[in-house]
Scaffold this active site. Sequence first.
Site, PDB file in Angstrom:
ATOM      1  N   GLY A  48       0.839  -1.196   0.000  1.00 12.89           N
ATOM      2  CA  GLY A  48       0.000   0.000   0.000  1.00 12.89           C
ATOM      3  C   GLY A  48       0.867   1.236   0.000  1.00 12.89           C
ATOM      4  CD  GLN A  53       3.086   5.870   2.697  1.00 13.61           C
ATOM      5  OE1 GLN A  53       2.149   5.286   2.195  1.00 13.61           O
ATOM      6  NE2 GLN A  53       4.105   5.236   3.261  1.00 13.61           N
ATOM      7  CB  CYS A  95       4.765   2.373   7.413  1.00 11.58           C
ATOM      8  SG  CYS A  95       4.271   3.896   6.570  1.00 11.58           S
ATOM      9  CG  LEU A  96       6.412   1.231   1.359  1.00 12.14           C
ATOM     10  CD1 LEU A  96       5.878   1.478  -0.037  1.00 12.14           C
ATOM     11  CD2 LEU A  96       7.581   0.251   1.332  1.00 12.14           C
ATOM     12  CG  HIS A 137      -0.881   1.322   7.252  1.00 15.90           C
ATOM     13  ND1 HIS A 137       0.071   0.942   8.174  1.00 15.90           N
ATOM     14  CD2 HIS A 137      -0.261   2.211   6.424  1.00 15.90           C
ATOM     15  CE1 HIS A 137       1.211   1.579   7.896  1.00 15.90           C
ATOM     16  NE2 HIS A 137       1.033   2.346   6.837  1.00 15.90           N
ATOM     17  CD  GLU A 138      -1.373   2.422   2.730  1.00 21.13           C
ATOM     18  OE1 GLU A 138      -1.045   3.609   2.624  1.00 21.13           O
ATOM     19  OE2 GLU A 138      -0.572   1.510   3.004  1.00 21.13           O
ATOM     20  CG  HIS A 141      -0.300   6.779   5.344  1.00 19.10           C
ATOM     21  ND1 HIS A 141       0.734   7.381   6.028  1.00 19.10           N
ATOM     22  CD2 HIS A 141       0.080   5.497   5.146  1.00 19.10           C
ATOM     23  CE1 HIS A 141       1.702   6.490   6.238  1.00 19.10           C
ATOM     24  NE2 HIS A 141       1.323   5.335   5.713  1.00 19.10           N
TER      25      HIS A 141
HETATM   26 NI    NI Z   1       2.290   3.499   5.665  1.00 18.15          NI
END
Ligand code: NI
Length: 173
Positions: A48, A53, A95-96, A137-138, A141
């Site tokens: 994701g 991000q 998480c990236l 999670h997304e 964000h």
């Molecule tokens: Ni993330």
Amino acid sequence: MALLRIVNYPEPVLLTVGEPVTQEEFNEDLRQLVDNMFETMYKAQGVGLAAPQVGVSKRFFVMDVPTDESESNKIAIINPEIIVQEGEQIGNEGCLSFPGIYTKIRRESRAIVRFQDVFGEWQELDANDLTARCIQHETDHCDGIVFLDRMSVLKREMAKRKIKKLQKEGKWV
Ligand code: NI
């Protein structure tokens, strides 16, 4: 297509509530950005990736979570609204924007999300397990919430210490 730069915590854009995508923004530019986000996500081996991000303070994300039914479930979720959340799951999450940080996080096990596709059409997705985790999670964000905020106090302090150490070593930019 082009790869985008993924920003790391604590970039302010990650901690800012994203603006909704407006009707006139459902155009080729948006679809190009979505394509680039997919490419960037696959390259980084994530499941994701949300617009903040990649430095875009907007409410949308891309995801592709493998399931038993299908290896690829590529989907772009724009202006997400989680309308049902129920059950419980505890599982490892990463998480990236937090490279190298993985920790167990409690989430609801099922999520139904209402969203617009890249053409502005409203859709609904009823998801469980890892897909439901990813949606939560997304969507966080999109609301300026990072998974650090979902950790227990102890785990959050441990993660912050690890980040500080990596920053000092120049391994976290
Ligand atoms: Ni993330």
